[in-house]
Design a protein around this motif. Structure first.
Motif, mmCIF file in Angstrom:
data_model
loop_
_atom_site.group_PDB
_atom_site.id
_atom_site.type_symbol
_atom_site.label_atom_id
_atom_site.label_comp_id
_atom_site.label_asym_id
_atom_site.label_seq_id
_atom_site.Cartn_x
_atom_site.Cartn_y
_atom_site.Cartn_z
ATOM 1 N N LEU A 1 0.945 -1.743 0.112
ATOM 2 C CA LEU A 1 -0.381 0.264 -0.280
ATOM 3 C C LEU A 1 0.961 0.614 -0.158
ATOM 4 O O LEU A 1 0.523 1.965 -1.049
ATOM 5 C CB LEU A 1 -0.699 0.251 1.463
ATOM 6 C CG LEU A 1 -1.855 -0.911 0.979
ATOM 7 C CD1 LEU A 1 -2.979 -0.397 2.406
ATOM 8 C CD2 LEU A 1 -2.963 -0.167 0.328
ATOM 9 N N PHE A 2 1.864 0.866 0.864
ATOM 10 C CA PHE A 2 2.902 2.434 1.029
ATOM 11 C C PHE A 2 3.762 2.572 -0.095
ATOM 12 O O PHE A 2 3.880 3.601 0.157
ATOM 13 C CB PHE A 2 3.084 2.298 2.230
ATOM 14 C CG PHE A 2 1.774 2.880 3.578
ATOM 15 C CD1 PHE A 2 1.440 1.782 4.299
ATOM 16 C CD2 PHE A 2 1.936 4.438 3.707
ATOM 17 C CE1 PHE A 2 -0.044 2.825 4.935
ATOM 18 C CE2 PHE A 2 0.708 4.715 4.966
ATOM 19 C CZ PHE A 2 -0.273 3.633 5.159
ATOM 20 N N MET A 3 4.375 1.352 -0.335
ATOM 21 C CA MET A 3 4.825 2.065 -1.946
ATOM 22 C C MET A 3 4.024 2.464 -2.812
ATOM 23 O O MET A 3 4.983 3.933 -3.368
ATOM 24 C CB MET A 3 5.986 0.385 -2.003
ATOM 25 C CG MET A 3 6.529 0.522 -1.467
ATOM 26 S SD MET A 3 7.990 1.136 -1.827
ATOM 27 C CE MET A 3 8.889 1.500 -3.639
ATOM 28 N N GLY A 4 2.998 2.001 -2.731
ATOM 29 C CA GLY A 4 1.900 2.644 -3.746
ATOM 30 C C GLY A 4 2.151 4.446 -3.677
ATOM 31 O O GLY A 4 2.512 4.678 -4.219
ATOM 32 N N LEU A 5 1.479 4.475 -2.127
ATOM 33 C CA LEU A 5 1.701 6.344 -1.699
ATOM 34 C C LEU A 5 2.779 6.406 -2.080
ATOM 35 O O LEU A 5 2.927 8.028 -2.356
ATOM 36 C CB LEU A 5 1.071 6.155 -0.003
ATOM 37 C CG LEU A 5 0.642 6.974 -0.034
ATOM 38 C CD1 LEU A 5 -0.811 7.926 -0.528
ATOM 39 C CD2 LEU A 5 0.206 7.180 1.249
ATOM 40 N N GLY A 6 3.561 5.962 -1.793
ATOM 41 C CA GLY A 6 4.960 6.598 -1.658
ATOM 42 C C GLY A 6 5.284 6.933 -3.009
ATOM 43 O O GLY A 6 5.844 8.279 -3.732
ATOM 44 N N ILE A 7 5.729 6.083 -4.162
ATOM 45 C CA ILE A 7 5.168 6.926 -5.612
ATOM 46 C C ILE A 7 4.536 7.855 -5.958
ATOM 47 O O ILE A 7 4.945 8.967 -6.280
ATOM 48 C CB ILE A 7 5.455 5.727 -6.519
ATOM 49 C CG1 ILE A 7 6.689 4.205 -6.515
ATOM 50 C CG2 ILE A 7 5.639 5.822 -7.512
ATOM 51 C CD1 ILE A 7 6.192 2.898 -7.076
ATOM 52 N N TYR A 8 3.611 8.283 -5.000
ATOM 53 C CA TYR A 8 2.838 9.037 -6.016
ATOM 54 C C TYR A 8 3.283 10.308 -5.052
ATOM 55 O O TYR A 8 3.671 11.000 -5.625
ATOM 56 C CB TYR A 8 1.256 9.021 -5.443
ATOM 57 C CG TYR A 8 0.455 10.005 -4.888
ATOM 58 C CD1 TYR A 8 -0.525 10.492 -6.452
ATOM 59 C CD2 TYR A 8 -0.053 10.555 -3.961
ATOM 60 C CE1 TYR A 8 -1.424 11.807 -5.972
ATOM 61 C CE2 TYR A 8 -0.567 11.993 -3.384
ATOM 62 C CZ TYR A 8 -1.198 12.289 -4.555
ATOM 63 O OH TYR A 8 -1.882 13.152 -4.431
ATOM 64 N N ILE A 9 3.298 10.277 -3.759
ATOM 65 C CA ILE A 9 3.872 11.164 -3.319
ATOM 66 C C ILE A 9 5.256 12.250 -3.522
ATOM 67 O O ILE A 9 5.320 13.050 -3.556
ATOM 68 C CB ILE A 9 3.970 10.693 -1.089
ATOM 69 C CG1 ILE A 9 2.630 11.300 -1.210
ATOM 70 C CG2 ILE A 9 4.879 11.903 -1.027
ATOM 71 C CD1 ILE A 9 2.435 10.706 0.501
ATOM 72 N N ALA A 10 6.365 10.604 -3.655
ATOM 73 C CA ALA A 10 7.544 11.220 -4.228
ATOM 74 C C ALA A 10 7.840 11.359 -5.577
ATOM 75 O O ALA A 10 8.425 12.516 -6.129
ATOM 76 C CB ALA A 10 8.514 10.327 -3.709
ATOM 77 N N THR A 11 6.768 11.188 -6.387
ATOM 78 C CA THR A 11 7.415 11.542 -8.009
ATOM 79 C C THR A 11 6.105 11.930 -8.436
ATOM 80 O O THR A 11 6.267 12.532 -9.347
ATOM 81 C CB THR A 11 7.949 10.059 -8.970
ATOM 82 O OG1 THR A 11 6.717 9.911 -9.049
ATOM 83 C CG2 THR A 11 8.275 9.502 -7.883
ATOM 84 N N ILE A 12 4.695 11.645 -8.034
ATOM 85 C CA ILE A 12 3.948 11.872 -9.698
ATOM 86 C C ILE A 12 3.377 13.527 -8.877
ATOM 87 O O ILE A 12 3.301 14.859 -9.031
ATOM 88 C CB ILE A 12 1.927 11.453 -8.735
ATOM 89 C CG1 ILE A 12 3.687 9.817 -8.779
ATOM 90 C CG2 ILE A 12 1.278 12.240 -9.789
ATOM 91 C CD1 ILE A 12 1.790 9.059 -9.743
ATOM 92 N N VAL A 13 3.575 13.929 -6.692
ATOM 93 C CA VAL A 13 2.660 14.976 -6.813
ATOM 94 C C VAL A 13 3.994 16.171 -6.674
ATOM 95 O O VAL A 13 3.216 17.230 -6.875
ATOM 96 C CB VAL A 13 3.065 15.013 -4.746
ATOM 97 C CG1 VAL A 13 2.785 16.151 -4.567
ATOM 98 C CG2 VAL A 13 1.736 14.244 -4.821
ATOM 99 N N PRO A 14 5.617 15.960 -7.142
ATOM 100 C CA PRO A 14 5.955 16.880 -7.392
ATOM 101 C C PRO A 14 5.387 17.310 -8.578
ATOM 102 O O PRO A 14 5.937 18.483 -9.259
ATOM 103 C CB PRO A 14 7.274 16.517 -7.076
ATOM 104 C CG PRO A 14 7.583 15.071 -6.136
ATOM 105 C CD PRO A 14 5.847 14.910 -6.424
ATOM 106 N N ALA A 15 4.897 16.736 -9.682
ATOM 107 C CA ALA A 15 5.227 16.711 -11.033
ATOM 108 C C ALA A 15 4.118 17.454 -10.899
ATOM 109 O O ALA A 15 3.469 18.666 -12.034
ATOM 110 C CB ALA A 15 4.716 15.391 -11.524
ATOM 111 N N ILE A 16 3.232 17.086 -10.391
ATOM 112 C CA ILE A 16 1.600 17.855 -10.422
ATOM 113 C C ILE A 16 1.935 19.422 -9.989
ATOM 114 O O ILE A 16 1.333 20.477 -10.152
ATOM 115 C CB ILE A 16 0.478 17.629 -9.243
ATOM 116 C CG1 ILE A 16 0.108 15.423 -9.739
ATOM 117 C CG2 ILE A 16 0.006 18.283 -9.613
ATOM 118 C CD1 ILE A 16 -0.783 15.220 -8.599
ATOM 119 N N CYS A 17 2.809 19.784 -9.116
ATOM 120 C CA CYS A 17 3.108 20.712 -8.381
ATOM 121 C C CYS A 17 3.817 21.269 -9.040
ATOM 122 O O CYS A 17 4.218 22.405 -8.680
ATOM 123 C CB CYS A 17 3.223 20.903 -6.156
ATOM 124 S SG CYS A 17 1.728 19.622 -6.266
ATOM 125 N N GLY A 18 4.581 21.021 -10.075
ATOM 126 C CA GLY A 18 6.064 22.049 -10.462
ATOM 127 C C GLY A 18 6.588 22.001 -9.635
ATOM 128 O O GLY A 18 7.171 23.344 -9.502
#
Lengths: 383, 386
Positions: free
Chosen positions: A236-253
């Motif tokens: 579960l948290f690897m999924g969340l981790g990938i979201y937080i560490a790679t997708i969120v920065p991309a979304i937020c520039g």
């Protein structure tokens, strides 16, 4: 024989894991934390700190000198990114009133002899009163007026030494880049911590213990149970981790200077460490809700222990020791250095090593805790 | 009145049976006070590691390094080349790197204006900005020293030299925090933030456990089915406990620790008391809206953690996006902070802070909007307990 043991091991592991996943997804409280805090918080923090930089801090100017030099100075200060000359006052009383009404965050005062002293080749004094309610006001006032001062000093003169300043990683001293780099991984740890302890507490309230082992093992196979449960959270948290560490920065520039696979490798270490960390500490929680009542205050403390604001070299030694308890201390530092400063895995070797040691220690502790709890439950059943 | 008294007695016996209330309030506050008051003990960090790469190796460059090392802020670490220094900066081991170019001294003497380069790791907030300031000062001092020699050689008198070197001097006043003490700046707001957090969580917990363990009917029977004395009785006791903690905190900060306070301590006590009341109201409101303990606690936790950021004592609220700025008003801590700025920093008295008093008092209406809903939940117990 060996083959069957291995198969049995895998099938037990699978059972424990799926059982754990089921109980996770049946728990509303966990899901709120997981989705709202895990998925929403990173975005929300990015939104709050979106601008990151405070510009044009309004100030009041009291110009008692009223000469061409002071006027030039005021003009230049007004032109800086940091400061905006919002009011011109005739005296300090008026300016102080504006400060008290919070219409300005600072006062700049030119004494009457400002121009005279400059003309005579003496040092002229300039006074600044800063609103200290936020350090950023102070910083803006100081930077704005110092830039102009340096410019004035160099006015029509050749300096013996010139300099170039480089502020790599965060050119504008943006607050969002400081803070967000530090807290992104911390969110993973805290979500997992509160989530897992809540589930552990619930299990204990229902008197089934957090350490239920497959019945046919008769109390053996602690390793399977620890690994099985861990695997559920880990996935579960690897999924969340990938979201937080790679997708969120991309979304937020947000800057992403690290190599993608390096970040994933960091997550492997960090999430594993977090799982065993949370499992160990959750053994002390006997009621579902107590973790919020007793341990919510940990989150802001963990933020400071990452060293993003108060420098690590100035930590009192006691708190340095405390900081070694948390995976976030190392994970967040590694993330700052890798994602935002653009380092590679080589750069974060000390942190990775620390997390590996932590994982091993917490794994042993979690297994011991589970074994002890198992024995306690067995005894209770016998009685 | 009798009902309220009964409820209070019942609550006291709950406290006795379950230590979580005392531990969750008093012990948490003590641990946090210890942390925030000892962690930043130095106030201003000293001996920040600054990397220096000296390609020049002259008396001027050695002098520069010595002086930089001697400043209270900096502690020099020398590197043989830029690459190794840069690696350490990337690791966060040093806050900054200064590069002294080849033949710097020779170029200074030949008036060829050598170029000095420095790099600051601005990912570490305080360390980065302080090192930046320190290096800039040292460069200007070094340049000034060279200029002074030139001017002396030209026969300019000492008095005029100062005027030429430093035509303008900035004299900065920092009311309330003259030493730029980072510790008092943070503890001043972090600790009341922790207090708000404790209050919201414990109020939700106390009202919510009645639902979870199904004891709410017992409570309601003591008050003949009236919700106001039931909740009121509990809150009287909690208000007493939290006010005590809040006042102790104020005396700890402004009495024992001697954090500067421009206004009077009485106003700060009022501020703290209002923060207690407003936070309690938020707690009642949350559990009233969502009468399921586990959900309410999750929401309360998310809310109170958010409060630290939304208060605006780090990044000011006006630097946040417009839509978020309005949101800041729903956090009692924000108003506590505004009150503190008016009273603690500017000493404007009632005239400055009355708006914040009103804001904080408005929170007290919140519980009344959810009491009927909470009463239903208490009597019918028709919400899931899990």
């Amino acid at each position: 024989m060996k083959n069957t043991y291995f198969r049995q091991w895998i099938s037990d592991l699978w059972n424990v894991m799926t059982h754990e996943l089921k109980s996770i997804f049946q728990d509303g409280g966990f899901l709120i934390i997981f989705f709202v805090a895990g998925f929403g918080y990173p975005l929300l923090y990015n939104l709050i700190y979106r601008n990151g930089v405070l510009e044009d801090t309004p100030i009041a100017v009291v110009d008692n000198a009223d000469c061409s030099e002071s006027r030039r100075y005021i003009q230049k200060v007004d032109a800086t990114r940091e400061v905006n000359v919002a009011y011109r006052c005739t005296d300090m009383v008026e300016a102080k009133k504006l400060l008290e009404e919070r219409k300005v965050n600072g006062i700049m005062m030119f004494p009457a002899d400002f121009g005279e002293k400059l003309a005579m080749g003496e040092t002229a004094k300039l006074s600044i009163y800063a609103d200290m309610s936020s350090f950023l006001y102070y910083k803006n006032l100081l930077m704005g007026s110092e830039f102009v001062m340096l410019d004035e000093i160099n006015h029509g003169k050749v300096q013996p030494i010139s300099y170039t300043e480089n502020l790599p990683y965060n050119r504008t001293f943006s607050y969002s880049i400081f803070l967000i780099s530090a807290i992104l991984l911390l969110i993973i740890q805290q979500v997992m911590f509160y989530g897992m302890t809540m589930l552990a507490g619930t299990a204990r309230e229902e008197n089934r213990g957090f350490a239920t082992l497959p019945a046919h093992l008769h109390g053996r196979g602690v390793g399977r149970a620890v690994f099985g449960r861990s695997l559920a959270y880990w996935l579960l948290f690897m999924g969340l981790g990938i979201y937080i560490a790679t997708i969120v920065p991309a979304i937020c520039g947000f800057p992403q200077r690290g190599n993608y696979w390096d970040i994933i490798a960091l997550l492997l270490f960090f999430v594993t460490d977090c799982v065993f960390f949370c499992m160990t500490w959750s053994s002390f929680i006997d009621k579902r809700e107590t973790v919020f009542v007793l341990l919510l205050f940990i989150s802001p403390i963990c933020v400071f222990l990452t060293g993003f604001s108060w420098p690590i070299s100035a930590f009192p030694s006691f708190w340095t020791g405390v900081s070694w308890l948390f995976p976030s201390t190392f994970g967040c530092r590694a993330f700052i250095n890798m994602n935002t400063a653009g380092g590679d895995l080589q750069t974060v070797v000390p942190q990775l090593r620390a997390m590996a040691v932590q994982s091993a220690v917490y794994f042993v502790l979690a297994s011991i805790a589970m074994y002890v709890e198992q024995q306690i439950y067995k005894k209770r059943e016998l009685e | 009145m009798k009902r309220v008294y009964d409820v209070i007695r019942r609550e006291v016996s709950i406290w006795r049976k379950r230590p979580v209330y005392m531990v969750g309030s008093i012990c948490v506050m003590i641990v946090c006070s210890l942390f925030y008051l000892t962690f930043f003990q130095e106030g201003v960090p000293s001996d920040l590691p600054i990397g220096v790469v000296d390609y020049d190796n002259s008396s001027l460059s050695r002098n520069f390094i010595q002086q930089l090392d001697a400043t209270q802020l900096g502690e020099v670490r020398q590197y043989p080349d830029f690459e190794s220094a840069r690696d350490d900066m990337e690791r966060g081991v040093i806050t900054s790197v200064c590069v002294l170019p080849h033949d710097m001294y020779a170029d200074v003497l030949g008036q060829r204006q050598p170029e000095f380069t420095f790099y600051v790791n601005t990912l570490y907030f305080l360390g980065g900005s302080l090192a930046y300031k320190d290096i800039l000062t040292m460069i200007n001092l070094t340049a000034g020293a060279v200029q002074r020699e030139t001017l002396r050689a030209q026969g300019v008198n000492e008095h005029a030299i100062m005027g030429k070197l430093r035509p303008v001097d900035i004299d900065i006043h920092m009311p309330v925090n003259p030493t730029m003490n980072y510790g008092s700046y943070l503890a001043n707001m972090m600790l009341p933030g922790v207090l708000e957090m404790i209050i919201i969580i414990l109020v939700i917990y106390s009202l919510g456990t009645e639902l979870k363990y199904g004891t709410s009917r017992n409570l309601m029977s003591m008050t003949d089915g009236h919700i106001t004395p039931a909740v009121g009785g509990k809150l009287i006791l909690y208000t007493g406990l939290f006010t005590m903690i809040a006042f102790a905190l104020m005396f700890l900060l402004y009495g024992w620790m001697h954090f500067p306070l421009e206004g009077s301590i009485w106003w700060m006590l009022l501020d703290a008391f209002l923060l207690v009341l407003a936070s309690e109201s938020i707690g009642v409101f949350i559990i009233g809206c969502v009468p399921v303990l586990r959900f309410a606690l999750s929401i309360g936790a998310l809310f109170s953690v958010m409060a630290f950021s939304m208060t605006g004592f780090t990044l000011p609220v006006e630097a946040m996006p417009a839509g978020i700025q309005g949101l800041a008003e729903i956090f009692p801590l924000r108003h506590y902070y505004q009150f503190y700025v008016h009273e603690g920093m500017l000493a404007t008295g009632f005239a400055g802070s009355y708006q914040e008093i009103i804001h904080l008092l408005v929170f007290l209406f919140l519980p009344f909007t959810v009491l009927p809903r909470l009463r239903n939940a208490y009597v019918k117990q028709n919400y899931p307990r899990k």
